[in-house]
Design an enzyme around this catalytic site. Structure first.
Site, PDB file in Angstrom:
ATOM      1  N   SER A  21       0.789  -1.266   0.016  1.00 51.26           N
ATOM      2  CA  SER A  21      -0.111   0.230   0.195  1.00 51.26           C
ATOM      3  C   SER A  21       0.699   1.171  -0.106  1.00 51.26           C
ATOM      4  CB  SER A  21      -0.789   0.163   1.314  1.00 51.26           C
ATOM      5  OG  SER A  21      -1.589  -1.101   1.279  1.00 51.26           O
ATOM      6  N   THR A  27      -1.681   2.145   4.310  1.00 46.32           N
ATOM      7  CA  THR A  27      -1.110   3.513   4.092  1.00 46.32           C
ATOM      8  C   THR A  27      -0.271   3.982   5.553  1.00 46.32           C
ATOM      9  OG1 THR A  27      -2.730   4.253   2.786  1.00 46.32           O
ATOM     10  CG2 THR A  27      -1.871   5.977   4.270  1.00 46.32           C
ATOM     11  N   THR A  30       1.338   6.901   0.661  1.00 41.80           N
ATOM     12  CA  THR A  30       0.490   5.707   0.217  1.00 41.80           C
ATOM     13  C   THR A  30       0.528   5.617  -1.365  1.00 41.80           C
ATOM     14  OG1 THR A  30      -1.907   4.718   0.195  1.00 41.80           O
ATOM     15  CG2 THR A  30      -1.514   7.013  -0.184  1.00 41.80           C
ATOM     16  N   ARG A  35      -6.671   8.915  -9.886  1.00 42.74           N
ATOM     17  CA  ARG A  35      -7.330   8.879  -8.595  1.00 42.74           C
ATOM     18  C   ARG A  35      -6.233   9.410  -7.698  1.00 42.74           C
ATOM     19  NH1 ARG A  35      -6.786   6.934  -3.267  1.00 42.74           N
ATOM     20  NH2 ARG A  35      -8.929   6.749  -2.161  1.00 42.74           N
ATOM     21  N   THR A  66      -6.389   6.961   7.596  1.00 42.63           N
ATOM     22  CA  THR A  66      -6.255   5.792   6.962  1.00 42.63           C
ATOM     23  C   THR A  66      -7.524   5.178   6.428  1.00 42.63           C
ATOM     24  OG1 THR A  66      -5.103   3.714   6.147  1.00 42.63           O
ATOM     25  CG2 THR A  66      -5.868   4.105   8.767  1.00 42.63           C
ATOM     26  N   GLY A  67      -7.621   4.573   5.381  1.00 42.53           N
ATOM     27  CA  GLY A  67      -8.874   3.786   4.953  1.00 42.53           C
ATOM     28  C   GLY A  67      -9.320   4.483   3.555  1.00 42.53           C
TER      29      GLY A  67
HETATM   30  N1  ASP Z   1      -6.432   6.495   2.426  1.00 39.44           N
HETATM   31  C1  ASP Z   1      -5.784   5.685   1.330  1.00 39.44           C
HETATM   32  C2  ASP Z   1      -6.454   6.289   0.105  1.00 39.44           C
HETATM   33  O1  ASP Z   1      -7.524   6.424   0.175  1.00 39.44           O
HETATM   34  C3  ASP Z   1      -5.541   4.423   1.411  1.00 39.44           C
HETATM   35  C4  ASP Z   1      -5.207   3.731   2.539  1.00 39.44           C
HETATM   36  O2  ASP Z   1      -5.341   4.085   3.752  1.00 39.44           O
HETATM   37  O3  ASP Z   1      -4.929   2.523   2.505  1.00 39.44           O
HETATM   38  O4  ASP Z   1      -5.726   6.566  -0.858  1.00 39.44           O
END
Ligand code: ASP
Length: 327
Positions: free
Chosen positions: A87, A189, A207, A217, A240-241
């Site tokens: 990630s 991330t 990330t 994106r 994160t997320g």
């Molecule tokens: N927050 C990150 C994103 O949306 C992804 C992640 O936290 O894994 O790019």
């Protein structure tokens, strides 16, 4: 002060907090945990997920008198350089067209900020983001511009797509038929925030974004106020997320504003998650926040179970399982 004035002040405070805390879920989430004047142990470093080695590296630098930004940058290099961390950085999962594109940012105690978005070909976007912060009058450089800037700053262009990542993409294409999947897949991330002995706060976030995202994106991670926010008078937060949920609520700005209104970092993270749940549900998605307050207190909270964060305020890191909104 007269009773009338006191009452006016109280009503003003009440309406300010109901603006901040307003929303259907607020009424059902019980009493607020207010921050106290207590001072907590410093220095302190926290990272999202079990980024133990990264946090340890940052702690070692900070604890032995190194600069907080060096600690954060060097710490974040560890997952960025690790091909098995899918990630972040090298080995990060590509977009659906097979391109690994990276997002990262940094923010310091003076309110300086720098970020790179949609950048290909450089293992350490956190270092390029730091250069944007320190060497340019801008906050964000994106895509080709970020890459040209990286070259000019002496960074080496490299292939970030590993054969494992290529294989995984081909497997993904079979089932997902080229459609990006918004899901609650594993997120790794790294968001790292820290406070030094003097009580100054800084943070960084890096990330490769959502696996198999659409080309172009950009997530929350490089956006100041979404993936990371630092206000040295109040505190720092990182996320994160699923970035789309964090972007639409300016999640880390919200966490810091909740701390400004007097909540503990733990409670502030929880309120920001409640805001997301209130507005968007997020039943099938993950979002996790971590935060540090100016007094060195810290906390975290997530939408779903399974979010972890690692904390160092001594030589031994402690891994926390975050409390969550959905059980
Ligand atoms: N927050 C990150 C994103 O949306 C992804 C992640 O936290 O894994 O790019």
């Amino acid at each position: 002060m007269s009773r009338t004035n006191n009452r006016r002040r109280f009503i003003k405070k009440l309406s300010a907090s109901s603006m901040i805390f307003g929303g259907a879920l607020f009424s059902s989430c019980g009493s607020l945990k207010k921050a106290t004047n207590k001072e907590y142990k410093k220095p302190l470093v926290i990272s999202t997920w079990n980024n133990h080695e990264a946090n340890q590296m940052a702690w070692d630098i900070l604890n032995s008198g190194g600069a907080i930004l060096d600690a954060i940058e060097k710490g974040i290099h560890i997952p960025e350089n690790n091909p098995n961390d899918t990630s972040v950085g090298y080995g990060g999962r590509p977009d659906r067209d097979g391109f690994v594109t990276l997002d990262a940012c940094m923010m310091d105690h003076l309110g300086n900020a720098g970020s790179v978005t949609f950048m290909s070909g450089f293992k350490n976007p956190i270092s390029v983001a730091r250069k944007v912060m320190e060497e340019t009058p801008h906050v964000i450089l994106s895509g080709i511009g970020a890459e040209e800037f990286a070259i000019n700053q002496g960074f080496k262009r490299e292939n970030l797509l590993t054969s494992d990542s290529e294989k995984a993409l081909e497997e993904w294409k079979v089932k997902s038929k080229y459609a990006p999947v918004i899901n609650s897949e594993r997120h790794d991330t790294i968001g790292m925030i820290a406070i030094d002995r003097q009580g100054n706060l800084s943070g960084g976030c890096s990330t490769s974004g959502l696996a198999y995202k659409m080309r172009g994106r950009v997530g929350d991670s490089p956006i100041i106020g979404a993936g990371l926010f630092v206000d040295n008078d109040i505190g720092a937060a990182t996320a994160t997320g699923l970035g789309e949920l964090v972007l639409k609520t300016l999640g880390t700005f919200l966490v810091v504003e909740f701390m400004r209104s007097g909540l503990t970092p733990q409670e502030a993270c929880k309120r920001a998650v409640l805001r997301i749940a209130d507005k968007y549900g997020g039943k099938d998605n993950q979002v996790g926040f971590i935060a540090i307050a100016k007094n060195g207190d810290y906390g975290g909270y997530s939408l779903q179970k399974g979010f972890q964060y690692i904390v160092h305020n001594s030589d031994k890191g402690v891994l926390f399982n975050s409390a969550s909104f959905y059980s």
